[in-house]
Scaffold this active site. Structure first.
Site, PDB file in Angstrom:
ATOM      1  N   GLU A   1      11.946   2.398  14.117  1.00 12.30           N
ATOM      2  CA  GLU A   1      11.091   3.502  13.649  1.00 12.30           C
ATOM      3  C   GLU A   1       9.800   3.501  14.456  1.00 12.30           C
ATOM      4  OE1 GLU A   1       9.855   2.655   9.556  1.00 12.30           O
ATOM      5  OE2 GLU A   1       9.923   0.520   9.993  1.00 12.30           O
TER       6      GLU A   1
ATOM      7  N   HIS B   1      -1.341 -21.125  -0.159  1.00  9.11           N
ATOM      8  CA  HIS B   1      -0.271 -20.178   0.165  1.00  9.11           C
ATOM      9  C   HIS B   1       0.546 -19.743  -1.052  1.00  9.11           C
ATOM     10  CE1 HIS B   1      -1.338 -21.544   4.139  1.00  9.11           C
ATOM     11  NE2 HIS B   1      -0.463 -20.723   4.709  1.00  9.11           N
TER      12      HIS B   1
ATOM     13  N   TYR C   1       0.827  -1.202   0.000  1.00  6.62           N
ATOM     14  CA  TYR C   1       0.000   0.000   0.000  1.00  6.62           C
ATOM     15  C   TYR C   1       0.863   1.254   0.000  1.00  6.62           C
ATOM     16  CZ  TYR C   1       0.885   1.028   4.992  1.00  6.62           C
ATOM     17  OH  TYR C   1       1.469   1.359   6.186  1.00  6.62           O
TER      18      TYR C   1
ATOM     19  N   LEU D   1      11.091   1.042   7.018  1.00  9.79           N
ATOM     20  CA  LEU D   1      10.477   1.500   5.777  1.00  9.79           C
ATOM     21  C   LEU D   1      11.120   2.839   5.415  1.00  9.79           C
ATOM     22  CD1 LEU D   1       8.140   0.939   3.730  1.00  9.79           C
ATOM     23  CD2 LEU D   1       6.921   2.724   4.975  1.00  9.79           C
TER      24      LEU D   1
ATOM     25  N   LYS E   1       6.448  -2.052   1.870  1.00  8.47           N
ATOM     26  CA  LYS E   1       5.287  -1.422   2.518  1.00  8.47           C
ATOM     27  C   LYS E   1       4.083  -2.357   2.405  1.00  8.47           C
ATOM     28  CE  LYS E   1       3.193   3.160   3.140  1.00  8.47           C
ATOM     29  NZ  LYS E   1       3.331   3.198   4.584  1.00  8.47           N
TER      30      LYS E   1
HETATM   31  N1  PDD Z   1       2.821   4.969   7.299  1.00 11.64           N
HETATM   32  N2  PDD Z   1       7.489   3.640   8.762  1.00 11.64           N
HETATM   33  C1  PDD Z   1       6.325   2.982   8.836  1.00 11.64           C
HETATM   34  C2  PDD Z   1       6.290   1.668   9.536  1.00 11.64           C
HETATM   35  C3  PDD Z   1       5.180   3.545   8.248  1.00 11.64           C
HETATM   36  O1  PDD Z   1       4.012   2.867   8.292  1.00 11.64           O
HETATM   37  C4  PDD Z   1       5.253   4.803   7.617  1.00 11.64           C
HETATM   38  C5  PDD Z   1       4.069   5.457   6.970  1.00 11.64           C
HETATM   39  C6  PDD Z   1       6.494   5.463   7.581  1.00 11.64           C
HETATM   40  C7  PDD Z   1       6.677   6.798   6.912  1.00 11.64           C
HETATM   41  O2  PDD Z   1       6.553   6.696   5.511  1.00 11.64           O
HETATM   42  P1  PDD Z   1       6.056   7.941   4.647  1.00 11.64           P
HETATM   43  O3  PDD Z   1       6.908   9.091   5.038  1.00 11.64           O
HETATM   44  O4  PDD Z   1       6.274   7.525   3.250  1.00 11.64           O
HETATM   45  O5  PDD Z   1       4.595   8.184   4.996  1.00 11.64           O
HETATM   46  C8  PDD Z   1       7.592   4.843   8.158  1.00 11.64           C
HETATM   47  C9  PDD Z   1       1.620   5.471   6.691  1.00 11.64           C
HETATM   48  C10 PDD Z   1       1.442   6.946   6.811  1.00 11.64           C
HETATM   49  C11 PDD Z   1       0.437   4.674   7.224  1.00 11.64           C
HETATM   50  O6  PDD Z   1       0.611   3.461   7.388  1.00 11.64           O
HETATM   51  O7  PDD Z   1      -0.641   5.227   7.442  1.00 11.64           O
END
Ligand code: PDD
Length: 277
Positions: free
Chosen positions: A177, A102, A33, A202, A144
């Protein structure tokens, strides 16, 4: 508002929008996503999100259901239909529908689902609090994936303690993170430090934009892992994501960070990011 969703070729009222119960996203979390920020009707960092989406798809061997150009047209139409000026676009691609097994099915088209949500990201903020939790995820956090159970558990723990974010920690004491964000600290020498983007985290698109903005402003950026102890004694701490921009973390595990107020470097990066053309 936000009344329409896009599901596999059709724009449907949200209440009618549905996918098959044998979609592999539903059964296995077999999909990826993106969350793209929209401000003033403008898509933020769209190319960056498309690049990461392409990478996530290829890492798990899903063929993109549409080209980036077509995807952009679909997104723009959904934004128009939903009258979205400020908010996010949520985009999900799964391996598609197949009898539960699977291994990857053959000759199946990937499913594409899009929704939007209103959200106002203001430049001003008083900052937020965070807690630390063990990082319970798999070893390919660079993808992601929609498989977010450990992230949901972490965020729920934060919410139950009245905190905004859960900061995830490896067994060696270093921070990876946030549950839905990247973490940064500012050292006493004003160096802005964040973990290198390998499979441990990520690689946030906001993280990349903030690093560019910082470099343009002669802010020293260092990519290295840091521990919870270092974070607790940092001058400033902040998280970054498409939904939070650069958000000051003024309290971690009940301890005040710096003087307990949003820091100057964080707020400068936040303002610059939110004013990005
Ligand atoms: N999440 N790390 C994780 C685990 C994340 O789920 C996200 C973003 C980020 C930051 O990525 P970006 O700067 O590209 O948004 C880092 C989104 C916002 C969510 O799951 O809603």
């Amino acid at each position: 508002m936000s009344r329409f969703a896009y599901v596999n070729g059709a724009y449907r009222p949200l209440s009618d929008a549905a996918v098959h119960i044998e979609d592999r996203g539903y059964q296995f979390g077999d999909g990826v996503y993106e969350v793209v920020l929209v401000r003033g009707g403008k898509l933020y960092d769209f190319e960056g999100h498309m690049q990461r989406l392409g990478r996530s798809l290829s890492e798990i061997e899903i063929a993109p259901p549409v080209s980036d150009a077509v995807l952009k047209m679909i997104i723009k139409r959904l934004i128009r239909l939903n009258g979205l000026r400020n908010g996010i676009v949520y985009l999900q691609i799964t391996r598609g529908v197949a009898r539960r097994d699977h291994k990857f099915p053959k000759d199946v088209n990937a499913s594409l689902v899009l929704t939007t949500k209103h959200l106002q990201v203001a430049t001003e903020t008083n900052g937020k609090s965070a807690i630390t939790v063990p990082d319970q995820r798999w070893s390919r956090r660079d993808i992601k994936t929609i498989q977010l159970l450990p992230n949901c558990l972490a965020k729920q723990a934060a919410s139950e303690q009245g905190a905004f974010e859960a900061i995830m920690v490896m067994p060696d004491g270093t921070i990876t993170e946030g549950s839905s964000s990247n973490l940064w600290m500012v050292s006493d020498k004003n160096t802005v430090i964040t973990r290198p983007a390998n499979a441990d985290i990520l690689n946030g698109i906001t993280r990349l934009a903030l690093a560019r903005i910082g470099a343009d402003r002669q802010i020293k950026i260092e990519e290295r892992a840091f521990t919870v102890d270092e974070a607790l004694s940092a001058k400033e701490l902040f998280v970054s994501s498409a939904t939070s921009a650069a958000m000051p973390i003024i309290e971690l595990d009940g301890h005040k960070i710096g003087n307990g107020q949003p820091g100057d470097i964080t707020m400068a990066l936040r303002a610059a990011y939110l004013n990005m053309e």
